[in-house]
Write an enzyme that holds these catalytic residues in place. Structure first.
Site, PDB file in Angstrom:
ATOM      1  N   HIS A 106       0.930  -1.304  -0.214  1.00 33.67           N
ATOM      2  CA  HIS A 106      -0.018  -0.063  -0.125  1.00 33.67           C
ATOM      3  C   HIS A 106       0.840   1.413   0.041  1.00 33.67           C
ATOM      4  O   HIS A 106       0.665   2.280   0.133  1.00 33.67           O
ATOM      5  CB  HIS A 106      -0.951  -0.056   1.244  1.00 33.67           C
ATOM      6  CG  HIS A 106      -1.828  -1.265   1.377  1.00 33.67           C
ATOM      7  ND1 HIS A 106      -1.415  -2.181   1.653  1.00 33.67           N
ATOM      8  CD2 HIS A 106      -2.937  -1.254   0.517  1.00 33.67           C
ATOM      9  CE1 HIS A 106      -2.600  -3.375   1.656  1.00 33.67           C
ATOM     10  NE2 HIS A 106      -3.466  -2.774   1.055  1.00 33.67           N
ATOM     11  N   GLY A 107       2.005   1.051  -0.507  1.00 34.66           N
ATOM     12  CA  GLY A 107       2.954   2.071  -0.592  1.00 34.66           C
ATOM     13  C   GLY A 107       3.455   2.992   0.855  1.00 34.66           C
ATOM     14  O   GLY A 107       3.612   4.175   0.824  1.00 34.66           O
TER      15      GLY A 107
END
Length: 249
Positions: free
Chosen positions: A214-215
């Protein structure tokens, strides 16, 4: 019988009715007699203690006399000495405590010992890692309690970058020297604090760790800088056994 009998069945009914009337008459007379002369219906025996030769002089009690032995010689005389009673009570209580205390202690100790982890569980709860083979600027991944463990040998540039970060810019403010026992060694639990993914080492916008799920971006001290993760990477409990060995757990 001055009745007109018409058949054998009626004869039986007449006899049954006469018997019932006779029984009711006898019961009524007995009840009247018991009220007028109650002595006739009293039990014809009396009870006396052994050694007592006097018999009951009640009228009508002319039956056999049943002898009951006396236990007066075996009865304990009541005492009014309060001190003696207290001493006896203290003796009983003290004896009970001395007898049951070791048993209670042993039971509690065995119960508490049964709650301790077994030897095989204790063996996998800690991990000893040799740091001598980790070159400066590189990292290794070690399995500890079924989870990945990141051990990084940081360079001077990575240490300076972690120390020069403004704490006001951090989502989860924490100074670098609190997260390390020695500045050149960084030990982290390799699980993203967002949803539990495993980050990549040496990646991301801050040169630390990057979670591809999810970065989430972490810096060289494992602190969250960008992305959805709410907390910094966790620092597990560990200690240095010597210059080149640590014990995690």
């Amino acid at each position: 019988y001055q009745r007109r009998v018409r058949g054998p069945f009626q004869v039986l009914c007449y006899f049954a009715r006469d018997a019932a009337d006779t029984k009711m008459l006898v019961s009524t007379r007995l009840a009247r007699t018991s009220l007028q002369r109650p002595s006739l219906f009293r039990p014809r025996f009396s009870v006396r203690r052994a050694g007592n030769t006097s018999e009951s002089s009640e009228s009508g009690n002319y039956g056999a006399i049943s002898e009951v032995p006396s236990f007066d010689a075996y009865r304990r005389e009541p005492t009014t000495d309060g001190e003696a009673n207290r001493l006896f009570t203290y003796f009983v209580i003290g004896s009970s405590v001395a007898t049951f205390s070791p048993l209670v202690k042993s039971t509690v100790a065995n119960f508490l010992d049964s709650m301790n982890p077994s030897a095989d569980v204790m063996a996998v709860s800690s991990a000893e890692v040799d740091l001598s083979a980790i070159a400066e600027g590189s990292s290794i991944v070690v399995k500890w309690r079924g989870k990945p463990l990141f051990i990084t040998h940081r360079t001077a540039e990575q240490i300076n970058a972690a120390n020069s970060t403004d704490l006001g810019e951090l989502r989860d403010p924490e100074v670098d020297n609190v997260r390390t026992k020695k500045p050149e060694w960084l030990v982290l639990l390799g699980i993203c604090t967002h949803l539990g993914c495993v980050p990549l080492v040496g990646k991301g916008d801050y040169g630390g760790y990057f979670c591809p799920c999810h970065g989430s971006h972490y810096d060289t001290s494992g602190r969250i800088r960008k992305g959805p993760a709410p907390k910094n990477l966790e620092v597990p409990p560990y200690k240095f056994l010597d210059e080149n060995r640590i014990l995690v757990g």
